[in-house]
Design an enzyme around this catalytic site. Structure first.
Site, PDB file in Angstrom:
ATOM      1  N   SER A  61       0.797  -1.237   0.000  1.00 38.80           N
ATOM      2  CA  SER A  61       0.000   0.000   0.000  1.00 38.80           C
ATOM      3  C   SER A  61       0.834   1.294   0.000  1.00 38.80           C
ATOM      4  O   SER A  61       0.392   2.286  -0.587  1.00 38.80           O
ATOM      5  CB  SER A  61      -1.032  -0.005   1.130  1.00 38.80           C
ATOM      6  OG  SER A  61      -0.405  -0.285   2.359  1.00 38.80           O
ATOM      7  N   ARG A  84      -7.402  -3.988 -19.596  1.00 40.67           N
ATOM      8  CA  ARG A  84      -7.616  -5.139 -18.717  1.00 40.67           C
ATOM      9  C   ARG A  84      -7.016  -4.883 -17.338  1.00 40.67           C
ATOM     10  O   ARG A  84      -7.345  -5.563 -16.376  1.00 40.67           O
ATOM     11  CB  ARG A  84      -7.002  -6.414 -19.319  1.00 40.67           C
ATOM     12  CG  ARG A  84      -7.635  -6.882 -20.610  1.00 40.67           C
ATOM     13  CD  ARG A  84      -9.122  -7.116 -20.472  1.00 40.67           C
ATOM     14  NE  ARG A  84      -9.465  -7.953 -19.337  1.00 40.67           N
ATOM     15  CZ  ARG A  84      -9.378  -9.291 -19.301  1.00 40.67           C
ATOM     16  NH1 ARG A  84      -9.002  -9.946 -20.367  1.00 40.67           N
ATOM     17  NH2 ARG A  84      -9.695  -9.960 -18.216  1.00 40.67           N
ATOM     18  N   GLU A  92     -11.170   7.378 -22.985  1.00 45.00           N
ATOM     19  CA  GLU A  92     -10.756   7.107 -24.364  1.00 45.00           C
ATOM     20  C   GLU A  92     -11.611   7.895 -25.352  1.00 45.00           C
ATOM     21  O   GLU A  92     -12.804   8.154 -25.102  1.00 45.00           O
ATOM     22  CB  GLU A  92     -10.893   5.595 -24.637  1.00 45.00           C
ATOM     23  CG  GLU A  92     -10.299   5.178 -25.962  1.00 45.00           C
ATOM     24  CD  GLU A  92     -10.579   3.713 -26.308  1.00 45.00           C
ATOM     25  OE1 GLU A  92     -11.062   2.958 -25.434  1.00 45.00           O
ATOM     26  OE2 GLU A  92     -10.339   3.355 -27.467  1.00 45.00           O
ATOM     27  N   GLU A  93     -10.996   8.233 -26.429  1.00 46.65           N
ATOM     28  CA  GLU A  93     -11.676   8.846 -27.574  1.00 46.65           C
ATOM     29  C   GLU A  93     -12.916   8.015 -27.927  1.00 46.65           C
ATOM     30  O   GLU A  93     -12.864   6.786 -27.904  1.00 46.65           O
ATOM     31  CB  GLU A  93     -10.637   8.808 -28.703  1.00 46.65           C
ATOM     32  CG  GLU A  93     -11.078   9.159 -30.046  1.00 46.65           C
ATOM     33  CD  GLU A  93      -9.874   9.143 -31.019  1.00 46.65           C
ATOM     34  OE1 GLU A  93      -8.732   8.783 -30.651  1.00 46.65           O
ATOM     35  OE2 GLU A  93     -10.105   9.500 -32.173  1.00 46.65           O
ATOM     36  N   SER A  94     -14.001   8.688 -28.272  1.00 40.59           N
ATOM     37  CA  SER A  94     -15.249   7.978 -28.557  1.00 40.59           C
ATOM     38  C   SER A  94     -15.423   7.740 -30.055  1.00 40.59           C
ATOM     39  O   SER A  94     -15.262   8.667 -30.856  1.00 40.59           O
ATOM     40  CB  SER A  94     -16.436   8.795 -28.037  1.00 40.59           C
ATOM     41  OG  SER A  94     -17.631   8.253 -28.532  1.00 40.59           O
ATOM     42  N   GLY A  95     -15.797   6.532 -30.383  1.00 45.81           N
ATOM     43  CA  GLY A  95     -16.130   6.215 -31.774  1.00 45.81           C
ATOM     44  C   GLY A  95     -17.595   6.513 -32.066  1.00 45.81           C
ATOM     45  O   GLY A  95     -18.065   6.328 -33.192  1.00 45.81           O
ATOM     46  N   ASN A 181      -1.306   4.329 -10.340  1.00 44.30           N
ATOM     47  CA  ASN A 181      -0.367   4.517  -9.215  1.00 44.30           C
ATOM     48  C   ASN A 181       0.833   3.563  -9.390  1.00 44.30           C
ATOM     49  O   ASN A 181       0.763   2.590 -10.163  1.00 44.30           O
ATOM     50  CB  ASN A 181      -1.091   4.382  -7.866  1.00 44.30           C
ATOM     51  CG  ASN A 181      -1.530   2.961  -7.543  1.00 44.30           C
ATOM     52  OD1 ASN A 181      -0.764   2.017  -7.675  1.00 44.30           O
ATOM     53  ND2 ASN A 181      -2.781   2.810  -7.124  1.00 44.30           N
ATOM     54  N   ARG A 183       2.162   1.194  -7.636  1.00 52.07           N
ATOM     55  CA  ARG A 183       1.969  -0.233  -7.340  1.00 52.07           C
ATOM     56  C   ARG A 183       1.330  -0.940  -8.540  1.00 52.07           C
ATOM     57  O   ARG A 183       1.782  -1.998  -8.977  1.00 52.07           O
ATOM     58  CB  ARG A 183       1.081  -0.399  -6.105  1.00 52.07           C
ATOM     59  CG  ARG A 183       0.930  -1.851  -5.721  1.00 52.07           C
ATOM     60  CD  ARG A 183      -0.014  -2.023  -4.553  1.00 52.07           C
ATOM     61  NE  ARG A 183       0.026  -3.383  -4.046  1.00 52.07           N
ATOM     62  CZ  ARG A 183      -0.726  -3.815  -3.054  1.00 52.07           C
ATOM     63  NH1 ARG A 183      -1.564  -2.991  -2.441  1.00 52.07           N
ATOM     64  NH2 ARG A 183      -0.639  -5.062  -2.647  1.00 52.07           N
ATOM     65  N   ARG A 192       3.664  -6.923 -18.820  1.00 55.38           N
ATOM     66  CA  ARG A 192       3.643  -6.461 -20.214  1.00 55.38           C
ATOM     67  C   ARG A 192       5.031  -6.211 -20.797  1.00 55.38           C
ATOM     68  O   ARG A 192       5.164  -5.625 -21.863  1.00 55.38           O
ATOM     69  CB  ARG A 192       2.789  -5.191 -20.324  1.00 55.38           C
ATOM     70  CG  ARG A 192       1.338  -5.388 -19.906  1.00 55.38           C
ATOM     71  CD  ARG A 192       0.617  -6.437 -20.722  1.00 55.38           C
ATOM     72  NE  ARG A 192      -0.818  -6.517 -20.364  1.00 55.38           N
ATOM     73  CZ  ARG A 192      -1.686  -7.301 -20.955  1.00 55.38           C
ATOM     74  NH1 ARG A 192      -1.292  -8.113 -21.930  1.00 55.38           N
ATOM     75  NH2 ARG A 192      -2.955  -7.337 -20.571  1.00 55.38           N
TER      76      ARG A 192
HETATM   77  C1  FAD Z   1       0.845 -12.288 -21.756  1.00 53.83           C
HETATM   78  C2  FAD Z   1      -0.590 -12.066 -21.379  1.00 53.83           C
HETATM   79  C3  FAD Z   1      -1.589 -12.756 -22.036  1.00 53.83           C
HETATM   80  C4  FAD Z   1      -2.937 -12.540 -21.705  1.00 53.83           C
HETATM   81  N1  FAD Z   1      -3.898 -13.228 -22.383  1.00 53.83           N
HETATM   82  C5  FAD Z   1      -5.211 -13.033 -22.080  1.00 53.83           C
HETATM   83  C6  FAD Z   1      -6.241 -13.720 -22.778  1.00 53.83           C
HETATM   84  O1  FAD Z   1      -5.978 -14.507 -23.665  1.00 53.83           O
HETATM   85  N2  FAD Z   1      -7.531 -13.481 -22.442  1.00 53.83           N
HETATM   86  C7  FAD Z   1      -7.851 -12.606 -21.441  1.00 53.83           C
HETATM   87  O2  FAD Z   1      -9.033 -12.432 -21.155  1.00 53.83           O
HETATM   88  N3  FAD Z   1      -6.901 -11.933 -20.761  1.00 53.83           N
HETATM   89  C8  FAD Z   1      -5.605 -12.117 -21.063  1.00 53.83           C
HETATM   90  N4  FAD Z   1      -4.642 -11.419 -20.387  1.00 53.83           N
HETATM   91  C9  FAD Z   1      -5.045 -10.408 -19.402  1.00 53.83           C
HETATM   92  C10 FAD Z   1      -4.814 -10.908 -17.953  1.00 53.83           C
HETATM   93  O3  FAD Z   1      -5.621 -12.034 -17.669  1.00 53.83           O
HETATM   94  C11 FAD Z   1      -5.166  -9.776 -16.957  1.00 53.83           C
HETATM   95  O4  FAD Z   1      -6.524  -9.427 -17.118  1.00 53.83           O
HETATM   96  C12 FAD Z   1      -4.319  -8.543 -17.186  1.00 53.83           C
HETATM   97  O5  FAD Z   1      -2.969  -8.892 -17.309  1.00 53.83           O
HETATM   98  C13 FAD Z   1      -4.514  -7.576 -16.015  1.00 53.83           C
HETATM   99  O6  FAD Z   1      -3.833  -8.084 -14.907  1.00 53.83           O
HETATM  100  P1  FAD Z   1      -4.343  -7.878 -13.416  1.00 53.83           P
HETATM  101  O7  FAD Z   1      -5.698  -8.484 -13.221  1.00 53.83           O
HETATM  102  O8  FAD Z   1      -3.247  -8.368 -12.522  1.00 53.83           O
HETATM  103  O9  FAD Z   1      -4.410  -6.282 -13.339  1.00 53.83           O
HETATM  104  P2  FAD Z   1      -5.467  -5.352 -12.595  1.00 53.83           P
HETATM  105  O10 FAD Z   1      -6.828  -5.573 -13.135  1.00 53.83           O
HETATM  106  O11 FAD Z   1      -4.896  -3.960 -12.686  1.00 53.83           O
HETATM  107  O12 FAD Z   1      -5.451  -5.848 -11.129  1.00 53.83           O
HETATM  108  C14 FAD Z   1      -4.316  -5.624 -10.291  1.00 53.83           C
HETATM  109  C15 FAD Z   1      -4.396  -6.602  -9.138  1.00 53.83           C
HETATM  110  O13 FAD Z   1      -5.544  -6.291  -8.338  1.00 53.83           O
HETATM  111  C16 FAD Z   1      -6.147  -7.495  -7.883  1.00 53.83           C
HETATM  112  N5  FAD Z   1      -7.501  -7.592  -8.433  1.00 53.83           N
HETATM  113  C17 FAD Z   1      -8.071  -6.758  -9.345  1.00 53.83           C
HETATM  114  N6  FAD Z   1      -9.343  -7.131  -9.592  1.00 53.83           N
HETATM  115  C18 FAD Z   1      -9.556  -8.237  -8.847  1.00 53.83           C
HETATM  116  C19 FAD Z   1     -10.662  -9.101  -8.681  1.00 53.83           C
HETATM  117  N7  FAD Z   1     -11.810  -8.948  -9.348  1.00 53.83           N
HETATM  118  N8  FAD Z   1     -10.553 -10.123  -7.837  1.00 53.83           N
HETATM  119  C20 FAD Z   1      -9.416 -10.331  -7.141  1.00 53.83           C
HETATM  120  N9  FAD Z   1      -8.313  -9.562  -7.252  1.00 53.83           N
HETATM  121  C21 FAD Z   1      -8.389  -8.524  -8.099  1.00 53.83           C
HETATM  122  C22 FAD Z   1      -5.238  -8.643  -8.341  1.00 53.83           C
HETATM  123  O14 FAD Z   1      -4.277  -8.888  -7.346  1.00 53.83           O
HETATM  124  C23 FAD Z   1      -4.555  -8.058  -9.552  1.00 53.83           C
HETATM  125  O15 FAD Z   1      -3.312  -8.649  -9.856  1.00 53.83           O
HETATM  126  C24 FAD Z   1      -3.291 -11.619 -20.691  1.00 53.83           C
HETATM  127  C25 FAD Z   1      -2.261 -10.931 -20.034  1.00 53.83           C
HETATM  128  C26 FAD Z   1      -0.935 -11.128 -20.359  1.00 53.83           C
HETATM  129  C27 FAD Z   1       0.141 -10.364 -19.634  1.00 53.83           C
END
Ligand code: FAD
Length: 238
Positions: A61, A84, A92-95, A181, A183, A192
């Site tokens: 935190s 994601r 984001e820019e709107s279509g 932020n 973190r 990424r």
């Molecule tokens: C190489 C690669 C391939 C990928 N391929 C796919 C794919 O094929 N299909 C697809 O759908 N996605 C894909 N993703 C997206 C991936 O599944 C994640 O959605 C994305 O990387 C965001 O990561 P995150 O959830 O850690 O990030 P954030 O959404 O920013 O979340 C950050 C952290 O907060 C916590 N958190 C956030 N929301 C929740 C929740 N609802 N419940 C519990 N904890 C939570 C978790 O600790 C999480 O790590 C891919 C990602 C990568 C890097």
């Protein structure tokens, strides 16, 4: 007239916080009101060691008291991947409300694009394409112009942007604000950017990696100690 762009553009617009703020956020737990003086915390020293400790022990935190806002111009498929990452704010820019610009993504001649031998979807690796492969791509890039002409024709015929945009491919560039932020940014950087030496090696698409690399450069400049601790921790955030 359409234009081809090979790389996303990432601009840091504003930032707040820094390494001292990370230390101050951690120190409030043991020093209370004294943690308000960032100057004093700097004079006391030990910020680097404290940040390394927080990173290693996953005290996450304190790394949330900062922000960076980026303006990103990238293909829709990149912005879709970026969005994601839920722990960030986007606009984001709107279509629907505006006509999207005729700027489309295509790989340049240096972008590896041919699947390597033994290619695995879970660990995708690419090598330089053949001349024929690059030529095929250049030929197909011309389809962008036909598509954009059809899009404009529908809009000129009074059809709403929101309907005409169905024609536009994911290679169309869009613009987006992202505020995040430190973190959450470290989470983006660990997922990424491909680094064979990382604790958890990721295999992102090259174009979102370019976005993440630009973000990392800004992050390293404004949070040098945090960034160094992130690297020391095998590119795993807290
Ligand atoms: C190489 C690669 C391939 C990928 N391929 C796919 C794919 O094929 N299909 C697809 O759908 N996605 C894909 N993703 C997206 C991936 O599944 C994640 O959605 C994305 O990387 C965001 O990561 P995150 O959830 O850690 O990030 P954030 O959404 O920013 O979340 C950050 C952290 O907060 C916590 N958190 C956030 N929301 C929740 C929740 N609802 N419940 C519990 N904890 C939570 C978790 O600790 C999480 O790590 C891919 C990602 C990568 C890097």
């Amino acid at each position: 007239m359409t234009s081809i762009k090979h790389h996303p553009t990432v601009t840091l617009i504003q930032h707040a916080g820094g390494d001292t703020m990370v230390a101050a956020a951690a120190k409030v737990s043991t020093t209370g009101d004294e943690a308000r003086s960032l100057e004093r915390i700097e004079e006391e020293g030990g910020i680097s060691g404290l940040i390394r400790y927080l990173m290693r022990h996953r005290h996450g935190s304190p790394f949330e008291h900062g922000m960076m806002t980026f303006f990103i111009h990238a293909p829709i498929f990149v912005i879709r991947e970026l969005q994601r990452h839920r722990i960030a704010s986007y606009n984001e820019e709107s279509g629907r409300y505006k006509q999207l610009e005729p700027v489309f993504w295509s790989p340049d001649d240096e972008r590896p694009l041919a699947k390597t031998e033994g290619y695995k979807p879970s660990r995708p690796t690419f090598e330089a394409g053949t001349t024929e492969q690059y030529e095929l791509i250049r030929k197909h890039d011309e389809i962008y112009l036909q598509i954009y002409e059809a899009y404009e024709e529908e809009i000129a015929a009074g059809i709403g942007n929101e309907v005409a945009r169905r024609l536009l491919p994911v290679g169309t560039f869009t613009s987006c604000w992202v505020t995040i932020n430190p973190r959450s940014l470290m989470n983006v950087l660990s997922l990424r950017i491909h680094d064979a030496g990382a604790k958890a090696v990721s295999y992102p698409q090259r174009e979102i990696e370019e976005v993440a690399q630009a973000m990392e450069t800004a992050f390293a400049q404004h949070w040098p100690l945090t960034h160094a601790a992130f690297l020391k921790n095998g590119r795993v955030g807290p």
